[in-house]
Motif scaffolding. Structure first.
Motif, PDB file in Angstrom:
ATOM      1  N   GLY A   8      23.868 -26.103 -14.873  1.00  0.00           N
ATOM      2  CA  GLY A   8      22.589 -26.199 -14.400  1.00  0.00           C
ATOM      3  C   GLY A   8      22.225 -25.208 -13.258  1.00  0.00           C
ATOM      4  N   SER A   9      21.258 -25.464 -12.450  1.00  0.00           N
ATOM      5  CA  SER A   9      20.908 -24.624 -11.493  1.00  0.00           C
ATOM      6  C   SER A   9      21.636 -25.377 -10.286  1.00  0.00           C
ATOM      7  N   VAL A  10      22.038 -24.201  -9.412  1.00  0.00           N
ATOM      8  CA  VAL A  10      22.351 -24.486  -7.943  1.00  0.00           C
ATOM      9  C   VAL A  10      21.349 -23.699  -7.205  1.00  0.00           C
ATOM     10  N   LEU A  12      18.288 -22.818  -3.811  1.00  0.00           N
ATOM     11  CA  LEU A  12      17.938 -23.255  -2.388  1.00  0.00           C
ATOM     12  C   LEU A  12      16.379 -23.361  -2.837  1.00  0.00           C
ATOM     13  N   ASP A  13      15.773 -24.504  -2.371  1.00  0.00           N
ATOM     14  CA  ASP A  13      14.388 -25.017  -2.450  1.00  0.00           C
ATOM     15  C   ASP A  13      13.670 -24.922  -1.486  1.00  0.00           C
ATOM     16  N   SER A  14      12.521 -24.371  -1.773  1.00  0.00           N
ATOM     17  CA  SER A  14      11.580 -24.660  -0.583  1.00  0.00           C
ATOM     18  C   SER A  14      10.383 -25.435  -1.009  1.00  0.00           C
ATOM     19  N   GLY A  27      19.361 -27.439  -3.232  1.00  0.00           N
ATOM     20  CA  GLY A  27      18.716 -28.019  -4.418  1.00  0.00           C
ATOM     21  C   GLY A  27      19.603 -27.561  -5.482  1.00  0.00           C
ATOM     22  N   GLY A  28      18.607 -27.864  -6.826  1.00  0.00           N
ATOM     23  CA  GLY A  28      19.217 -27.124  -8.114  1.00  0.00           C
ATOM     24  C   GLY A  28      19.499 -28.706  -9.019  1.00  0.00           C
ATOM     25  N   SER A  29      19.321 -28.597 -10.207  1.00  0.00           N
ATOM     26  CA  SER A  29      19.526 -29.506 -11.060  1.00  0.00           C
ATOM     27  C   SER A  29      21.058 -30.029 -11.344  1.00  0.00           C
ATOM     28  N   ALA A 123      22.111 -29.509 -17.757  1.00  0.00           N
ATOM     29  CA  ALA A 123      20.976 -29.807 -16.924  1.00  0.00           C
ATOM     30  C   ALA A 123      20.103 -28.826 -16.826  1.00  0.00           C
ATOM     31  N   ASN A 124      18.831 -28.943 -16.554  1.00  0.00           N
ATOM     32  CA  ASN A 124      17.761 -28.114 -16.690  1.00  0.00           C
ATOM     33  C   ASN A 124      18.091 -26.563 -16.093  1.00  0.00           C
ATOM     34  N   ILE A 125      18.166 -25.783 -16.984  1.00  0.00           N
ATOM     35  CA  ILE A 125      18.428 -24.308 -16.790  1.00  0.00           C
ATOM     36  C   ILE A 125      17.985 -23.453 -18.197  1.00  0.00           C
ATOM     37  N   THR A 147      15.300 -30.745 -19.680  1.00  0.00           N
ATOM     38  CA  THR A 147      14.883 -29.489 -19.540  1.00  0.00           C
ATOM     39  C   THR A 147      13.308 -29.405 -18.723  1.00  0.00           C
ATOM     40  N   MET A 148      12.574 -28.653 -18.816  1.00  0.00           N
ATOM     41  CA  MET A 148      11.448 -28.733 -18.064  1.00  0.00           C
ATOM     42  C   MET A 148      10.238 -27.538 -18.640  1.00  0.00           C
ATOM     43  N   ASN A 149       9.045 -27.724 -18.072  1.00  0.00           N
ATOM     44  CA  ASN A 149       7.846 -26.925 -18.608  1.00  0.00           C
ATOM     45  C   ASN A 149       8.112 -25.521 -18.732  1.00  0.00           C
ATOM     46  N   PHE A 150       8.895 -25.084 -17.643  1.00  0.00           N
ATOM     47  CA  PHE A 150       9.189 -23.547 -17.379  1.00  0.00           C
ATOM     48  C   PHE A 150       9.976 -23.027 -18.752  1.00  0.00           C
ATOM     49  N   TRP A 151      10.865 -23.852 -19.340  1.00  0.00           N
ATOM     50  CA  TRP A 151      11.518 -23.635 -20.554  1.00  0.00           C
ATOM     51  C   TRP A 151      11.156 -23.924 -21.765  1.00  0.00           C
ATOM     52  N   ILE A 152      10.129 -24.961 -21.719  1.00  0.00           N
ATOM     53  CA  ILE A 152       9.628 -25.600 -23.001  1.00  0.00           C
ATOM     54  C   ILE A 152       8.542 -24.509 -23.378  1.00  0.00           C
ATOM     55  N   THR A 232      11.763 -34.319  -5.599  1.00  0.00           N
ATOM     56  CA  THR A 232      12.447 -33.326  -6.012  1.00  0.00           C
ATOM     57  C   THR A 232      13.856 -33.700  -6.303  1.00  0.00           C
ATOM     58  N   GLY A 233      14.518 -33.518  -7.297  1.00  0.00           N
ATOM     59  CA  GLY A 233      15.494 -34.034  -7.827  1.00  0.00           C
ATOM     60  C   GLY A 233      15.806 -35.386  -8.330  1.00  0.00           C
ATOM     61  N   ALA A 234      14.770 -36.188  -8.320  1.00  0.00           N
ATOM     62  CA  ALA A 234      15.040 -37.494  -8.913  1.00  0.00           C
ATOM     63  C   ALA A 234      15.503 -37.311 -10.203  1.00  0.00           C
ATOM     64  N   GLY A 235      14.978 -36.797 -10.961  1.00  0.00           N
ATOM     65  CA  GLY A 235      15.243 -36.461 -12.664  1.00  0.00           C
ATOM     66  C   GLY A 235      16.619 -36.440 -12.715  1.00  0.00           C
ATOM     67  N   ASP A 236      17.131 -35.215 -11.738  1.00  0.00           N
ATOM     68  CA  ASP A 236      18.664 -34.960 -11.934  1.00  0.00           C
ATOM     69  C   ASP A 236      19.381 -35.879 -11.502  1.00  0.00           C
ATOM     70  N   THR A 237      18.928 -36.701 -10.275  1.00  0.00           N
ATOM     71  CA  THR A 237      20.072 -37.517  -9.861  1.00  0.00           C
ATOM     72  C   THR A 237      20.018 -38.839 -10.731  1.00  0.00           C
TER      73      THR A 237
HETATM   74  P1  AMP Z   1      13.751 -32.574 -10.688  1.00  0.00           P
HETATM   75  O1  AMP Z   1      14.813 -33.557 -10.650  1.00  0.00           O
HETATM   76  O2  AMP Z   1      12.975 -32.316 -11.898  1.00  0.00           O
HETATM   77  O3  AMP Z   1      12.714 -32.869  -9.548  1.00  0.00           O
HETATM   78  O4  AMP Z   1      14.505 -31.004 -10.479  1.00  0.00           O
HETATM   79  C1  AMP Z   1      14.225 -30.352  -9.212  1.00  0.00           C
HETATM   80  C2  AMP Z   1      15.332 -29.192  -9.127  1.00  0.00           C
HETATM   81  O5  AMP Z   1      15.016 -28.327 -10.162  1.00  0.00           O
HETATM   82  C3  AMP Z   1      15.116 -28.419  -7.869  1.00  0.00           C
HETATM   83  O6  AMP Z   1      16.121 -28.490  -7.108  1.00  0.00           O
HETATM   84  C4  AMP Z   1      14.958 -26.892  -8.662  1.00  0.00           C
HETATM   85  O7  AMP Z   1      15.998 -25.898  -7.669  1.00  0.00           O
HETATM   86  C5  AMP Z   1      15.504 -27.035  -9.757  1.00  0.00           C
HETATM   87  N1  AMP Z   1      14.574 -26.261 -10.632  1.00  0.00           N
HETATM   88  C6  AMP Z   1      13.288 -25.808 -10.587  1.00  0.00           C
HETATM   89  N2  AMP Z   1      12.800 -25.082 -11.600  1.00  0.00           N
HETATM   90  C7  AMP Z   1      13.931 -24.797 -12.341  1.00  0.00           C
HETATM   91  C8  AMP Z   1      14.214 -23.810 -13.609  1.00  0.00           C
HETATM   92  N3  AMP Z   1      13.213 -23.294 -14.170  1.00  0.00           N
HETATM   93  N4  AMP Z   1      15.526 -24.019 -14.001  1.00  0.00           N
HETATM   94  C9  AMP Z   1      16.316 -24.553 -13.234  1.00  0.00           C
HETATM   95  N5  AMP Z   1      16.242 -25.318 -12.463  1.00  0.00           N
HETATM   96  C10 AMP Z   1      15.013 -25.569 -11.969  1.00  0.00           C
END
Ligand code: AMP
Length: 303
Positions: A8-10, A12-14, A27-29, A123-125, A147-152, A232-237
């Motif tokens: 999944g992603s690692v 830097l989140d703003s 940040g990152g999934s 994880a979301n990537i 996954t998320m809307n970006f990829w769907i 942010t990150g609640a879903g991944d956590t």
């Molecule tokens: P969430 O648990 O859904 O809040 O995930 C937030 C994390 O997803 C953030 O730390 C982002 O870095 C990461 N993220 C956001 N967009 C993407 C994407 N398109 N692909 C992978 N990771 C993402």
């Protein structure tokens, strides 16, 4: 305790919320997932970062004994960056910018020892990357996907391919509706089951989460927090608590899966109490235990 691999992603989140903001925070999934799951089992991360990734962030994962051997630092590349904001409705993130950077050309190569790990979290990537990792694995006992809307919207075909090969899908409610093209959540979950996974977990932020599997439902509320700073990150956590617990148990029996849902909710409740991984960094195992017990009290009733 069984090995749990995550790709999944690692990042830097703003992030900006009504309560403050952070720039280029960790940040990152895969990061949130691995950190949360490390409280339960041995986690191994497959990902890529750029040369600009601060070594202190890597050290943070290593301090939790997360295996970062398959986390590549790509020369001449920058780290993945995500910029997002939330209004007063913290359930909905607005993405302002996504820069794939190091992930644009990342080609993971799994060592034989990673490939035989029994638990896998995609994880979301990019779903093509998820599929690449899944195909390199040696039939994991349990494979789950987020996954998320970006990829769907952007890579639906690839996503449907990987979905057909996993056991569990974890998504939020808006993603479930978008993926299934169905407004009713129960119907959406059922039609996702037709696409491959036998279990669908739908996360609904402050309204809790639900699990749908062949004919049965299970609901878990969200921990009643009075101060939520950054979702942010609640879903991944959540996914980290869920998969981490199952890997620790080494099993998928129905009672363990229900307890895994509660562990997901417990872990997510800590993440949202501060920005980035700040709250998780202060987390003590006994706090996890305490919140787990509170959950049990919250939903217990006599007939
Ligand atoms: P969430 O648990 O859904 O809040 O995930 C937030 C994390 O997803 C953030 O730390 C982002 O870095 C990461 N993220 C956001 N967009 C993407 C994407 N398109 N692909 C992978 N990771 C993402």
């Amino acid at each position: 305790m069984a090995d749990l691999v995550v790709v999944g992603s690692v990042a830097l989140d703003s992030v900006k919320t009504p309560f403050g903001q952070v720039a280029e925070a960790l940040g990152g999934s895969a990061t949130y997932f691995a950190y949360a799951a490390s409280f339960f089992t041995q986690v191994r991360v497959v990902a890529a970062v750029g040369e600009d990734f601060p070594p202190a962030h890597l050290a943070l994962l290593e301090a939790r004994e997360v295996d970062t051997g398959a986390l590549q630092v790509l020369a001449g590349k920058k780290t993945f960056r995500w910029t997002g904001e939330y209004g007063f409705d913290l359930n909905e993130a607005r993405t302002l910018d996504t820069q794939l950077n190091a992930f644009a050309e990342f080609k993971p190569v799994l060592s034989p020892s990673l490939a035989k790990a029994p638990f896998l979290f995609l994880a979301n990537i990019d779903p093509e990357l998820q599929l690449d990792v899944l195909r390199q694995m040696n039939r994991p006992q349990l494979a789950a996907l987020d996954t998320m809307n970006f990829w769907i919207q952007g890579k639906r075909e690839a996503l449907l391919k990987v979905l057909a090969e996993v056991d569990v899908l974890l998504v939020n409610d808006a993603e479930a509706r978008m993926l299934a093209r169905e407004p009713n959540l129960i119907k959406a979950a059922r039609s996702i089951i037709e696409l491959g996974p036998r279990v669908v977990v739908i996360k609904r932020g402050e309204y809790g989460s639900l699990m749908v599997s062949d004919g049965s439902f299970f609901f878990v509320p969200a921990y009643p927090l009075e101060s939520v700073f950054d979702p942010t990150g609640a879903g991944d956590t959540f996914a980290g608590g869920f998969m981490g617990y199952l890997a620790q148990r080494g099993s998928m029996d129905p009672a363990s899966v229900r307890r895994a849902m509660v562990h997901g909710a417990v872990m997510a409740s800590f993440t949202v109490e501060d920005f980035s991984l700040e709250r998780l960094k202060r987390l003590e195992p006994r706090e996890i235990e305490q919140r787990f017990e509170t959950f049990q009290q919250m939903v217990r009733f006599e007939r």
